[in-house]
Design a protein around this motif. Structure first.
Motif, PDB file in Angstrom:
ATOM      1  N   THR A 171       0.831  -1.208   0.000  1.00 18.90           N
ATOM      2  CA  THR A 171       0.000   0.000   0.000  1.00 18.90           C
ATOM      3  C   THR A 171       0.860   1.250   0.000  1.00 18.90           C
ATOM      4  N   GLU A 172       2.119   1.110   0.402  1.00 16.67           N
ATOM      5  CA  GLU A 172       3.013   2.266   0.441  1.00 16.67           C
ATOM      6  C   GLU A 172       4.152   2.116  -0.560  1.00 16.67           C
ATOM      7  N   GLY A 173       4.195   0.978  -1.281  1.00 18.06           N
ATOM      8  CA  GLY A 173       5.351   0.708  -2.128  1.00 18.06           C
ATOM      9  C   GLY A 173       6.493   0.225  -1.253  1.00 18.06           C
ATOM     10  N   PRO A 193      -3.474   2.092   5.702  1.00 14.58           N
ATOM     11  CA  PRO A 193      -4.794   1.967   5.061  1.00 14.58           C
ATOM     12  C   PRO A 193      -4.907   2.844   3.821  1.00 14.58           C
ATOM     13  N   GLN A 194      -3.752   3.328   3.322  1.00 19.14           N
ATOM     14  CA  GLN A 194      -3.713   4.346   2.271  1.00 19.14           C
ATOM     15  C   GLN A 194      -4.698   4.111   1.114  1.00 19.14           C
ATOM     16  N   ILE A 195      -4.533   2.970   0.438  1.00 19.78           N
ATOM     17  CA  ILE A 195      -5.332   2.731  -0.764  1.00 19.78           C
ATOM     18  C   ILE A 195      -6.816   2.706  -0.405  1.00 19.78           C
ATOM     19  N   TYR A 196      -7.131   2.064   0.709  1.00 20.51           N
ATOM     20  CA  TYR A 196      -8.555   1.854   1.048  1.00 20.51           C
ATOM     21  C   TYR A 196      -9.250   3.138   1.453  1.00 20.51           C
ATOM     22  N   LYS A 197      -8.517   4.028   2.136  1.00 23.32           N
ATOM     23  CA  LYS A 197      -9.173   5.289   2.509  1.00 23.32           C
ATOM     24  C   LYS A 197      -9.410   6.130   1.250  1.00 23.32           C
ATOM     25  N   GLN A 198      -8.503   6.022   0.274  1.00 27.84           N
ATOM     26  CA  GLN A 198      -8.721   6.725  -0.991  1.00 27.84           C
ATOM     27  C   GLN A 198      -9.938   6.144  -1.718  1.00 27.84           C
ATOM     28  N   PHE A 215       1.575  -2.576   9.641  1.00 23.77           N
ATOM     29  CA  PHE A 215       2.663  -3.544   9.823  1.00 23.77           C
ATOM     30  C   PHE A 215       3.797  -3.210   8.867  1.00 23.77           C
ATOM     31  N   ARG A 216       4.983  -3.049   9.399  1.00 24.90           N
ATOM     32  CA  ARG A 216       6.124  -2.723   8.540  1.00 24.90           C
ATOM     33  C   ARG A 216       7.307  -3.595   8.907  1.00 24.90           C
ATOM     34  N   ALA A 217       7.811  -4.288   7.895  1.00 22.72           N
ATOM     35  CA  ALA A 217       8.914  -5.220   8.142  1.00 22.72           C
ATOM     36  C   ALA A 217      10.257  -4.495   8.075  1.00 22.72           C
ATOM     37  N   GLU A 218      10.308  -3.296   8.649  1.00 20.54           N
ATOM     38  CA  GLU A 218      11.576  -2.555   8.677  1.00 20.54           C
ATOM     39  C   GLU A 218      12.534  -3.307   9.586  1.00 20.54           C
ATOM     40  N   LYS A 219      13.751  -3.527   9.070  1.00 19.35           N
ATOM     41  CA  LYS A 219      14.677  -4.382   9.833  1.00 19.35           C
ATOM     42  C   LYS A 219      15.362  -3.613  10.951  1.00 19.35           C
ATOM     43  N   HIS A 225      10.829   3.365  16.007  1.00 25.21           N
ATOM     44  CA  HIS A 225      10.106   2.485  15.077  1.00 25.21           C
ATOM     45  C   HIS A 225       9.595   1.226  15.742  1.00 25.21           C
ATOM     46  N   LEU A 226       8.387   0.831  15.317  1.00 23.51           N
ATOM     47  CA  LEU A 226       7.813  -0.448  15.720  1.00 23.51           C
ATOM     48  C   LEU A 226       7.513  -1.222  14.445  1.00 23.51           C
ATOM     49  N   ASN A 227       7.406  -2.533  14.527  1.00 24.35           N
ATOM     50  CA  ASN A 227       7.016  -3.292  13.344  1.00 24.35           C
ATOM     51  C   ASN A 227       5.501  -3.406  13.222  1.00 24.35           C
ATOM     52  N   PHE A 332       4.696   7.387  -3.816  1.00 26.03           N
ATOM     53  CA  PHE A 332       4.353   7.514  -5.245  1.00 26.03           C
ATOM     54  C   PHE A 332       3.030   8.231  -5.472  1.00 26.03           C
ATOM     55  N   TYR A 333       2.124   8.180  -4.513  1.00 28.08           N
ATOM     56  CA  TYR A 333       0.781   8.746  -4.723  1.00 28.08           C
ATOM     57  C   TYR A 333       0.694  10.239  -4.395  1.00 28.08           C
ATOM     58  N   SER A 334       1.839  10.872  -4.041  1.00 26.84           N
ATOM     59  CA  SER A 334       1.809  12.301  -3.674  1.00 26.84           C
ATOM     60  C   SER A 334       1.713  13.173  -4.926  1.00 26.84           C
ATOM     61  N   LEU A 354      10.332  15.200  16.326  1.00 25.31           N
ATOM     62  CA  LEU A 354      10.043  13.889  15.735  1.00 25.31           C
ATOM     63  C   LEU A 354       8.864  13.995  14.774  1.00 25.31           C
ATOM     64  N   GLU A 355       9.004  13.342  13.604  1.00 27.11           N
ATOM     65  CA  GLU A 355       7.877  13.316  12.666  1.00 27.11           C
ATOM     66  C   GLU A 355       6.764  12.479  13.291  1.00 27.11           C
ATOM     67  N   ILE A 356       5.613  13.110  13.515  1.00 30.49           N
ATOM     68  CA  ILE A 356       4.496  12.346  14.087  1.00 30.49           C
ATOM     69  C   ILE A 356       3.366  12.158  13.079  1.00 30.49           C
ATOM     70  N   SER A 357       3.398  12.943  11.995  1.00 32.65           N
ATOM     71  CA  SER A 357       2.335  12.808  10.995  1.00 32.65           C
ATOM     72  C   SER A 357       2.876  13.102   9.612  1.00 32.65           C
ATOM     73  N   SER A 358       2.216  12.492   8.622  1.00 36.15           N
ATOM     74  CA  SER A 358       2.655  12.650   7.247  1.00 36.15           C
ATOM     75  C   SER A 358       1.428  12.578   6.349  1.00 36.15           C
ATOM     76  N   GLY A 359       1.427  13.351   5.263  1.00 39.44           N
ATOM     77  CA  GLY A 359       0.280  13.293   4.366  1.00 39.44           C
ATOM     78  C   GLY A 359       0.552  14.014   3.058  1.00 39.44           C
ATOM     79  N   GLN A 361      -1.701  15.710  -0.764  1.00 37.58           N
ATOM     80  CA  GLN A 361      -2.759  15.605  -1.754  1.00 37.58           C
ATOM     81  C   GLN A 361      -2.357  14.425  -2.635  1.00 37.58           C
ATOM     82  N   ARG A 362      -3.341  13.641  -3.089  1.00 36.73           N
ATOM     83  CA  ARG A 362      -3.029  12.429  -3.843  1.00 36.73           C
ATOM     84  C   ARG A 362      -3.125  12.684  -5.348  1.00 36.73           C
ATOM     85  N   ILE A 363      -2.382  11.889  -6.086  1.00 38.91           N
ATOM     86  CA  ILE A 363      -2.553  11.919  -7.535  1.00 38.91           C
ATOM     87  C   ILE A 363      -3.887  11.255  -7.848  1.00 38.91           C
TER      88      ILE A 363
END
Ligand code: AMO
Length: 432
Positions: A171-173, A193-198, A215-219, A225-227, A332-334, A354-359, A361-363
């Motif tokens: 959903t985020e690439g 939930p990016q795609i679904y909220k759009q 869920f993010r499999a960031e190593k 960061h949390l997974n 990619f959707y920005s 600390l970055e607490i939010s991100s957003g 306008q979508r393509i």
């Protein structure tokens, strides 16, 4: 509410007349046995009350039953007696003490906090750690954050939705996905939930909000960061980045209001003070030139380092919205900015460094979206169902996501994000 175990919470006892019989239920916080007198501090989620048994006045059976190890789970019936020497101005003279479930193991650490315990040990026994007043305070504050977000959503006409967590594609690439078996197919846990909220907005819902696990499999294993984390998201139809930024400011303000109103005592427990900060806006380009003038090595096209984020707070204040990031470093959707496509209609809220939010306008134009995916080395075929939705009447739209654990971390002064997830998931931790 009176039931088999209790007639009152501890916090309700102050208004009960002297001599009344009450029943409280909770844990043995402390005990002191000085032979002829036994003091027992009983703790429930609302407070602590002293229970005092004295040889000569108390039933010997009750005195015996009071001899309990710390953290025993009990129900105690007793009479209220005023006593100005006691913390609350009254104590409880016990008439019945029941150990509801005798301890079978010793406690892994002191709930009273008299002996500090390592975070890892506390997390291994989180169900005990949650009894500590500092941990209780963190999750009370987190609950107030969620109330603040919901209050904002209700006041501004947002409808709550439940997007799926099992998805077929990123959903985020990117590669940070947990793959799962889904019958004969492969599936993934949703990164957002990016795609679904759009899709909800394309479906005409106009304003939606959701609170969802992602869920993010960031190593990398960092203190930020949390997974598995929790996002508070919105999406708005017929809106651009400026509309969404205005909503982000309202949501942030509503969250701070709720915390200040509902959790003043919790903030005090943690020794945290904060004022409602005004949120300042700055463009990415202005921010990097100011950072560079102050010694940072940042150049156009780079993300802020941790030091940059700290410096931004020093330069602009506790709460800053940085907008119009380079298109190349955003999802990619920005939407690229129509006047300057090198930057996008995107934004982050940085709070206390600390970055607490991100957003963004979508393509909403399919051809632009395909180009954006290809530029990032993503295969548009894998996003076909998503791109198709933009071919069937997709309005301009925008939204954002606020990280629940991240904002809790900053509001509680926690130094590790794991403190702010009840059962954190990181590279090493999968239990409890
Ligand atoms: P982003 O990936 O920036 O944006 O995530 C949004 C917010 O979620 C929080 N966050 C995390 N918190 C803890 N651990 C993590 N691994 C983690 N990753 C993210 C942060 C972050 O600001 N779909 C977009 C949002 C949107 O454009 O609407 C997204 O997910 O607080």
């Amino acid at each position: 509410m009176r039931n088999e175990y209790r007639s009152h919470y501890v916090s309700e006892l102050a208004s009960v007349p002297e001599g009344s019989e009450v029943e409280v239920a909770g844990w043995v916080h402390e005990t002191r046995n000085i032979g002829k007198i036994i003091f027992l501090l009983l703790r429930d989620h609302s407070g602590i009350v002293q229970v005092t048994a004295k040889e000569g006045t108390s039933d010997p059976q009750v005195m015996k039953a009071m001899d309990l190890p710390k953290e025993s789970v009990v129900t105690i019936r007793g009479r209220i007696k005023k006593n100005p020497q006691v913390r609350n101005g009254f104590e409880l003279l016990p008439v019945r003490v029941i150990d509801l479930n005798p301890l079978e193991r010793s406690m892994p650490f002191e709930v009273t906090g008299k002996v500090p315990a390592e975070l890892d040990v506390r997390l291994n026994y989180r169900y005990v750690d949650l009894r500590r007043k500092e941990t209780t305070a963190i999750f009370n504050i987190q609950s107030a954050v969620l109330h603040g977000f919901r209050n904002f959503a209700a006041k501004n006409g947002f409808q709550e939705i439940r997007p799926p967590s099992i998805v077929e594609a990123a959903t985020e690439g990117g590669a940070d996905l947990f793959q799962i078996g889904y019958f004969e197919k492969k599936a993934y846990l949703a990164q957002s939930p990016q795609i679904y909220k759009q899709l909800a907005v394309i479906g005409g819902m106009d304003r939606v909000f959701m609170t969802v696990p992602v869920f993010r499999a960031e190593k990398h294993n960092t203190i930020f960061h949390l997974n598995e984390s929790t996002q508070m998201d919105i999406e708005m139809g017929f809106a651009d980045h400026n509309d969404a930024i205005a909503m982000l400011k309202k949501a942030f303000s509503s969250i701070l209001d709720a915390v200040l109103k509902e959790s003043a005592a919790d903030l005090e427990t943690l020794g945290v003070e904060f004022q409602k900060s005004r949120v300042k806006d700055v463009t990415y380009k202005k921010a990097i030139s100011k950072l560079a003038a102050n010694g940072s090595k940042i150049e156009f096209g780079q993300d802020f380092s941790r030091d940059d984020e700290t410096m931004l707070t020093r330069l602009y204040g506790d709460a800053i919205i940085v907008k119009e990031y380079p298109t190349s470093i955003r999802a990619f959707y920005s939407m690229p900015n129509s006047g300057d496509p090198e930057v996008s209609n995107s934004y982050d809220l940085i709070y206390k460094g600390l970055e607490i939010s991100s957003g963004a306008q979508r393509i909403h134009k399919p051809s632009l979206l395909i180009g954006a995916l290809e530029k990032r080395g993503l295969d548009p075929k894998e996003f076909e169902f998503y791109i198709n939705a933009f071919r069937m009447g997709a309005p301009p739209h925008a939204g954002w996501s606020l990280g629940l654990e991240r904002i809790t971390m900053k509001l509680t002064g926690s130094t590790n994000i794991r403190e702010c997830a009840m059962f954190p998931r990181d590279r090493e931790r999968l239990t409890p």
